[in-house]
Structures are given as structure tokens and as C-alpha cells.
Design an enzyme around this catalytic site. Structure first.
Site, short mmCIF file in Angstrom:
data_model
loop_
_atom_site.label_atom_id
_atom_site.label_comp_id
_atom_site.label_asym_id
_atom_site.label_seq_id
_atom_site.Cartn_x
_atom_site.Cartn_y
_atom_site.Cartn_z
CG LEU A 21 -1.95 -1.15 1.25
CD1 LEU A 21 -2.89 -0.99 2.45
CD2 LEU A 21 -2.75 -1.23 -0.05
CG ASP A 40 9.93 0.12 4.28
OD1 ASP A 40 8.82 -0.03 3.75
OD2 ASP A 40 10.52 -0.79 4.89
N GLY A 75 3.07 1.32 7.50
CA GLY A 75 4.14 0.46 7.97
C GLY A 75 3.72 -0.41 9.13
N GLY A 76 4.54 -1.42 9.42
CA GLY A 76 4.27 -2.29 10.56
C GLY A 76 4.10 -3.74 10.16
CB SER A 78 1.68 -6.42 6.59
OG SER A 78 2.41 -7.59 6.28
CB SER A 118 -6.73 -5.15 9.83
OG SER A 118 -7.13 -6.47 9.47
CE1 TYR A 142 -1.65 -6.78 11.30
CE2 TYR A 142 -3.81 -7.82 11.15
CZ TYR A 142 -2.88 -6.89 10.69
OH TYR A 142 -3.20 -6.07 9.63
CE LYS A 146 -2.62 -3.20 11.51
NZ LYS A 146 -1.84 -2.08 10.98
#
Length: 312
Positions: A21, A40, A75-76, A78, A118, A142, A146
Site C-alpha cells: 500500500l 521504511d 508500515g508495521g 502486515s 484491518s 495482530y 490494530k
């Protein structure tokens, strides 16, 4: 709707700029004349600035030096399949990194921060429409990271007036994706005459979003003038099981063959009802443009031409 000339003013910092993305956001911003600063943790080119978002001092220094007016945080870690055996890294990067960017936005007066969340934040839901008011019940570290990121965005907005927006993005597919992707596997196997065989997925739905639509949503969120809410679902126009997706792909690309057993995807086992997209359409002016069929065809063409890692 856009704010007063955001496209030509200031600098937009993009994290994860070498990812699926982030790289697309950089391209779009530059195409329209916005100064975009790609960052990045692991750059793959000379023009991308090295930035570890867990390094608060580095984040503040870069935002101040470059006079950043907008941040798009792609970033992070994913996905739930990444760093599963190292949950502390997910916490440090996805939560700590997001906190550092929000604090830099507060201190240095950044106009807008857009956070990539997400659909996994919902965990397992009932069947039927899933609006943004649905409770978040994460089932992975994860997904929890989020949820925490969204909470920080909301809290910084409420307490410190940092203008942040979180996008609950569906399952993204298309050129440039490097992590596991069922659609890519189907297409690549068809190209070599191999049947796709999965020990799961026979009754498992997916909400796919073509990469260009995901990028559109991020740009709309960056530009939106004054949305009422801070959290938005971003998904495509389809809600199909994996066999239904394979059948659709088979009508587009010759040679696709697939077999499935029932059960959830072990890498991403949550089962959600179909996400609603009304809020994003009404407040961000965003609507997905790519049908699943069109996206599959475009993805197949890019793989055939050897352009899977390239953006035109």
C-alpha cells in the site's frame, strides 16, 4: 470532498513505503503534485528514507526536519500470519510505532494522520452486515494491535485534537503483494498447470479488495475535509467463499482448478459477515471501483507480463 488545496501544500510522510500500500500511496501523491516522503524500516531503493517507527527520537526529528503536514501510516506488521511467533514485536511495532507517530503529529502540528487498520479487529461476527459500530473482539495479537492503534488515534483526537482516521481494510490482493494470497496462488498454479489444493476454505468467505481501491481509500481519507467519524470500513464489492472465488477466476483465466476441504484458513481463521461501506462513501467520498472479476483479470495480466512487483 477535499480540504482547501491539500494536494499542492506540505509534505506527506508515508511509512511502509516499500510495501504493497505504501508504495502505491507514494505514486499517487507524486502523480498529483504532492511532495511525498517515502520511509521504511528496510528500504529497497536509495530514495526511501530509513525510519524505524519504534525509534521515537528519529520519528520526531524527521517530522520536524521535513515539515511534515500529513502522515499515511502503512508500515508495521502486515497481517495475522506475520511474526506470529514473536508477539512482542507486533506490540512494539504496531502499537508503539503508531503511538510515536501520533505524538509527533501532536508536537509538530501535523494536519492529518491516516492509520491502516484491518477488518481483523472484528474477530468472529454474526452473519449479515457488519457496520463500524460492531464490537471489536480480536482473536490474534495482530488484530489486538490494530484495535489498540485505533484507540490511540481516537484518544489523541479527543484529548489533543490530533486529526486521525483509521481504515479497517479488507483482504487486499493485486500486484505487489508479497505475503500469502489465495488469488495469486490460483493464478500462478493455473499458469503452470497445477491444481490448487487446500485443506480448508470450502465454506470460508473472503472480502477481497483490489490494491488500487485500497490506495484510493487512503488518499480519500488523507484529503477528506471534516468527516464526522474516525473509523471506516474499506472493502470491495464481493463476499464469496473461496470455492466461489475460484469459480469466478476460472471463468476469467483458463486452467484454474481447485479443491477444498471445509474449515477456516489457519493463517486467518476469523469469519466475518459482510462489512458495510456506507460510512466511507458518505463521509470520505470513497467507493470501490474494481469488481472482483476486473481485479482478478488485472492481476492475472500483471503476473503474465512479469510485472507483479511493478506499479504503472
Amino acid at each position: 470532498m477535499s480540504i482547501d488545496s491539500p494536494r499542492q501544500r506540505g509534505t506527506v510522510l508515508v511509512t511502509g513505503a516499500c510495501g504493497l500500500l505504501g508504495s502505491g500511496v507514494i505514486t499517487r501523491l507524486r502523480q498529483r503534485g504532492t511532495r511525498a516522503l517515502p520511509t521504511d524500516a528496510f528500504p529497497r531503493d536509495d530514495e526511501t528514507t530509513v525510519l524505524d517507527v519504534t525509534d521515537a527520537e528519529a520519528v520526531h526529528a524527521l517530522v520536524a526536519r521535513e515539515q511534515v503536514t500529513g502522515i499515511v501510516h502503512c508500515g508495521g506488521i502486515s497481517g495475522p500470519m506475520v511474526a506470529r511467533d514473536n508477539p512482542q514485536s507486533i506490540i512494539d511495532i504496531n502499537i508503539g510505532g503508531t503511538a510515536n507517530l501520533l505524538e509527533a503529529a501532536r508536537v509538530h502540528g501535523v494536519r492529518r494522520l491516516v492509520f491502516c487498520s484491518s477488518l481483523t479487529v472484528y474477530g468472529n461476527t454474526a452473519n449479515g452486515p457488519v457496520p463500524e459500530t460492531t464490537p471489536t473482539l480480536p482473536t490474534s495479537v495482530y488484530a489486538a494491535s490494530k484495535v489498540a492503534g485505533e484507540a490511540l488515534v481516537n484518544a489523541y483526537a479527543a484529548q489533543h485534537r490530533v486529526d486521525g482516521i483509521s481504515l479497517r481494510i479488507g483482504t487486499v490482493y493485486g500486484p505487489g503483494r508479497r505475503t500469502t494470497c489465495f488469488i495469486r496462488t490460483l493464478l500462478q498454479n493455473a499458469g503452470t498447470g497445477v491444481e490448487t489444493v487446500l485443506s480448508f476454505g470450502g465454506d470460508f468467505p473472503r472480502q477481497y479488495l483490489y490494491v488500487e481501491d485500497a490506495i484510493d481509500a487512503l488518499i480519500h481519507a488523507l484529503d477528506a475535509a471534516s468527516p464526522v467519524h474516525r473509523v471506516f470500513n474499506v472493502t470491495g464489492d464481493s463476499y464469496l467463499t473461496l470455492p466461489q472465488i475460484a469459480e469466478l477466476a476460472g471463468a476469467i483465466v483458463p486452467g484454474i482448478a481447485a479443491r477444498f476441504e471445509d474449515g477456516p484458513d489457519p493463517d486467518d481463521p476469523d469469519r466475518q459477515g459482510q462489512l458495510t461501506a456506507d460510512r466511507a462513501r458518505q463521509e470520505l467520498g470513497y467507493t470501490a471501483r474494481w469488481s472482483l472479476a476486473d481485479g482478478i483479470k488485472a492481476y492475472a495480466d500483471s503476473l503474465l507480463l512479469g510485472k507483479e512487483q511493478r506499479r504503472d
